[in-house]
Motif scaffolding. Structure first.
Motif, PDB file in Angstrom:
ATOM      1  N   GLU A   1      -0.375  17.400  -8.413  1.00 16.53           N
ATOM      2  CA  GLU A   1      -0.875  16.522  -9.476  1.00 16.53           C
ATOM      3  C   GLU A   1      -2.396  16.347  -9.435  1.00 16.53           C
ATOM      4  N   ILE A   2      -3.073  17.030  -8.501  1.00 18.42           N
ATOM      5  CA  ILE A   2      -4.538  16.995  -8.504  1.00 18.42           C
ATOM      6  C   ILE A   2      -5.059  17.669  -9.779  1.00 18.42           C
ATOM      7  N   SER A   3      -4.242  18.556 -10.366  1.00 18.62           N
ATOM      8  CA  SER A   3      -4.665  19.322 -11.534  1.00 18.62           C
ATOM      9  C   SER A   3      -3.972  18.805 -12.787  1.00 18.62           C
ATOM     10  N   ALA A   4      -4.740  18.647 -13.864  1.00 18.50           N
ATOM     11  CA  ALA A   4      -4.191  18.091 -15.108  1.00 18.50           C
ATOM     12  C   ALA A   4      -3.189  19.032 -15.771  1.00 18.50           C
ATOM     13  N   ASP A   5      -3.238  20.335 -15.415  1.00 16.78           N
ATOM     14  CA  ASP A   5      -2.315  21.284 -16.059  1.00 16.78           C
ATOM     15  C   ASP A   5      -1.056  21.528 -15.215  1.00 16.78           C
ATOM     16  N   VAL A   6      -0.705  20.544 -14.366  1.00 21.65           N
ATOM     17  CA  VAL A   6       0.449  20.669 -13.471  1.00 21.65           C
ATOM     18  C   VAL A   6       1.740  20.900 -14.263  1.00 21.65           C
ATOM     19  N   THR A   7       2.602  21.760 -13.709  1.00 13.70           N
ATOM     20  CA  THR A   7       3.908  22.021 -14.323  1.00 13.70           C
ATOM     21  C   THR A   7       5.019  21.625 -13.346  1.00 13.70           C
ATOM     22  N   ASP A   8       6.252  21.594 -13.852  1.00 14.01           N
ATOM     23  CA  ASP A   8       7.399  21.330 -12.980  1.00 14.01           C
ATOM     24  C   ASP A   8       7.434  22.324 -11.813  1.00 14.01           C
ATOM     25  N   GLU A   9       7.142  23.576 -12.132  1.00 16.25           N
ATOM     26  CA  GLU A   9       7.179  24.615 -11.101  1.00 16.25           C
ATOM     27  C   GLU A   9       6.106  24.355 -10.034  1.00 16.25           C
ATOM     28  N   ASP A  10       4.898  23.965 -10.461  1.00 20.76           N
ATOM     29  CA  ASP A  10       3.814  23.657  -9.513  1.00 20.76           C
ATOM     30  C   ASP A  10       4.247  22.578  -8.534  1.00 20.76           C
ATOM     31  N   LYS A  11       4.977  21.572  -9.053  1.00 20.03           N
ATOM     32  CA  LYS A  11       5.312  20.413  -8.230  1.00 20.03           C
ATOM     33  C   LYS A  11       6.316  20.733  -7.135  1.00 20.03           C
ATOM     34  N   SER A  12       6.993  21.849  -7.262  1.00 25.33           N
ATOM     35  CA  SER A  12       7.922  22.199  -6.193  1.00 25.33           C
ATOM     36  C   SER A  12       7.362  23.317  -5.321  1.00 25.33           C
ATOM     37  N   GLY A  13       6.064  23.616  -5.461  1.00 25.73           N
ATOM     38  CA  GLY A  13       5.497  24.703  -4.673  1.00 25.73           C
ATOM     39  C   GLY A  13       4.059  24.452  -4.264  1.00 25.73           C
TER      40      GLY A  13
ATOM     41  N   VAL B   1       0.852  -1.193   0.000  1.00 25.15           N
ATOM     42  CA  VAL B   1       0.000   0.000   0.000  1.00 25.15           C
ATOM     43  C   VAL B   1       0.885   1.239   0.000  1.00 25.15           C
ATOM     44  N   PHE B   2       0.725   2.079  -1.004  1.00 23.23           N
ATOM     45  CA  PHE B   2       1.481   3.330  -1.142  1.00 23.23           C
ATOM     46  C   PHE B   2       0.587   4.482  -0.687  1.00 23.23           C
ATOM     47  N   VAL B   3       1.127   5.352   0.179  1.00 22.45           N
ATOM     48  CA  VAL B   3       0.351   6.500   0.678  1.00 22.45           C
ATOM     49  C   VAL B   3       1.035   7.785   0.220  1.00 22.45           C
ATOM     50  N   GLY B   4       0.365   8.532  -0.672  1.00 23.07           N
ATOM     51  CA  GLY B   4       0.946   9.752  -1.229  1.00 23.07           C
ATOM     52  C   GLY B   4       0.660  10.972  -0.366  1.00 23.07           C
ATOM     53  N   HIS B   5       1.608  11.913  -0.406  1.00 24.63           N
ATOM     54  CA  HIS B   5       1.520  13.152   0.369  1.00 24.63           C
ATOM     55  C   HIS B   5       2.641  14.054  -0.143  1.00 24.63           C
ATOM     56  N   GLY B   6       2.535  15.355   0.126  1.00 26.53           N
ATOM     57  CA  GLY B   6       3.617  16.279  -0.214  1.00 26.53           C
ATOM     58  C   GLY B   6       3.315  17.120  -1.441  1.00 26.53           C
ATOM     59  N   PRO B   7       4.112  18.185  -1.646  1.00 28.68           N
ATOM     60  CA  PRO B   7       3.851  19.143  -2.725  1.00 28.68           C
ATOM     61  C   PRO B   7       3.804  18.514  -4.119  1.00 28.68           C
ATOM     62  N   ALA B   8       4.757  17.632  -4.439  1.00 27.37           N
ATOM     63  CA  ALA B   8       4.805  17.071  -5.799  1.00 27.37           C
ATOM     64  C   ALA B   8       3.707  16.039  -6.025  1.00 27.37           C
ATOM     65  N   TRP B   9       3.083  15.584  -4.949  1.00 27.39           N
ATOM     66  CA  TRP B   9       1.898  14.725  -5.052  1.00 27.39           C
ATOM     67  C   TRP B   9       0.658  15.573  -5.272  1.00 27.39           C
ATOM     68  N   TRP B  10       0.422  16.536  -4.381  1.00 28.21           N
ATOM     69  CA  TRP B  10      -0.840  17.276  -4.415  1.00 28.21           C
ATOM     70  C   TRP B  10      -0.957  18.222  -5.602  1.00 28.21           C
TER      71      TRP B  10
ATOM     72  N   SER C   1       0.568  21.223   1.864  1.00 27.40           N
ATOM     73  CA  SER C   1       0.346  20.790   0.478  1.00 27.40           C
ATOM     74  C   SER C   1      -1.061  20.240   0.290  1.00 27.40           C
ATOM     75  N   GLY C   2      -1.539  19.430   1.261  1.00 24.17           N
ATOM     76  CA  GLY C   2      -2.898  18.904   1.181  1.00 24.17           C
ATOM     77  C   GLY C   2      -3.920  20.024   1.316  1.00 24.17           C
ATOM     78  N   LEU C   3      -3.658  20.911   2.271  1.00 24.50           N
ATOM     79  CA  LEU C   3      -4.576  22.035   2.510  1.00 24.50           C
ATOM     80  C   LEU C   3      -4.663  22.931   1.278  1.00 24.50           C
ATOM     81  N   ASN C   4      -3.511  23.217   0.675  1.00 28.64           N
ATOM     82  CA  ASN C   4      -3.479  24.068  -0.516  1.00 28.64           C
ATOM     83  C   ASN C   4      -4.260  23.437  -1.674  1.00 28.64           C
ATOM     84  N   ALA C   5      -4.078  22.125  -1.846  1.00 27.58           N
ATOM     85  CA  ALA C   5      -4.759  21.442  -2.956  1.00 27.58           C
ATOM     86  C   ALA C   5      -6.273  21.534  -2.816  1.00 27.58           C
TER      87      ALA C   5
END
Ligand SMILES: [Zn+2]
Length: 282
Positions: free
Chosen positions: A174-186, A163-172, A216-220
């Motif tokens: 990815e909730i959006s289909a238009d995610v960029t490299d910059e989004d994933k680090s912020g 069982v893999f449990v995701g969390h963190g900026p580069a995970w959350w 990261s979860g709260l922001n998403a």
């Protein structure tokens, strides 16, 4: 309802200059917010902290409050000259015998599909343990996965028993289909474009879950509360409440965000407690 389960909590002195998070402080925080159980995640990867909080410390702290605190184990995948062939099972089994119920969180700056990480997934699958990740991108700590989470998907397929449990900026991000490299680090803002990779992966892989902890979860969720509500309803059996209080002692705003969604009672129960209960075998 029964009390909340926080699947992502920390203890100890981890960052220089900040006061340690003590057991007493955590218990009074839990009491104030109707949190019955907290999962204590050790921090042992040198990229992230000034001090370690080891599995042994977690076992000792949790043993004093076995009706409130649940220890996880943690380990550095680079130990013992691991070249990808090292068997983590004997060491992790010892921790399981002492009461640990999972592994993480992983903050080492390695790709998700690094051979050394895979040894951990293999052992956790054998033990029936979940593995908790802090995913980052273009940062010097956290487990690395590029846009679309392809390395995670490779591992979900290769280790169906884990069982893999995701969390963190580069995970959350990815909730959006238009995610960029910059989004994933912020902490990206603005409405979510439906069809993000984590929506697809959570729908497709029974062995993938997520915790809602940290900024990261709260922001998403706050960037698009209407979409977040749909996301929670769709993945109601996969999402777990968590706090990730680390150096600051802020209140868990995610409790308010979830309650304001006015979710059906069974969904609210699943996210605050039921899914964690099942994952932890409580
Ligand atoms: Zn954490």
């Amino acid at each position: 309802m029964d009390g909340i389960i926080d699947v992502h909590a920390h203890l100890g002195k981890v960052i220089y200059g900040y006061p340690p998070l003590t057991v007493e402080k955590l218990l009074s925080f839990m009491d104030a917010h109707d949190i019955e159980w907290s999962v204590i995640l050790p921090l042992v990867h040198p990229e992230e902290e000034d001090y370690y909080y080891t599995t042994e410390q977690a076992l000792a702290d949790c043993a004093l409050h076995a009706d409130r605190l649940i220890p996880f184990a943690n380990i550095d995948p680079r130990r013992s000259s691991n070249d990808g062939a090292y068997d983590f099972c004997p060491v992790l089994k010892e921790y399981a015998d002492q009461g640990c119920r999972g592994c993480g969180e992983f903050l080492c700056n390695l790709p998700t599909n690094d051979a050394r990480m895979k040894g951990i997934y293999r052992a956790c699958g054998q033990l029936g343990w979940p593995v908790v990740f802090d995913f980052r991108w273009q940062r010097t700590s956290g487990v690395l996965d590029p846009v679309g989470m392809p390395w995670l998907e490779e591992c979900l397929l290769e280790f169906p028993e884990t069982v893999f449990v995701g969390h963190g900026p580069a995970w959350w991000a990815e909730i959006s289909a238009d995610v960029t490299d910059e989004d994933k680090s912020g902490y990206p803002e603005g409405p979510v474009a439906p069809g993000g990779s984590i929506d697809r992966l959570l729908g497709q892989y029974p062995n993938l879950h997520a915790d809602l902890s940290a900024g990261s979860g709260l922001n998403a969720f706050r960037r698009d509360v209407a979409y977040a509500r749909e996301f929670v309803l769709k993945h109601a059996g996969k999402l777990m409440f968590g706090t990730d209080r680390f150096v600051r002692e802020e209140d868990p705003e995610m409790i308010r965000v979830l309650r304001e969604m006015a979710l059906p009672a069974d969904v609210e129960y699943a996210v605050f407690r039921g899914n964690a209960e099942r994952m932890l075998g409580l």
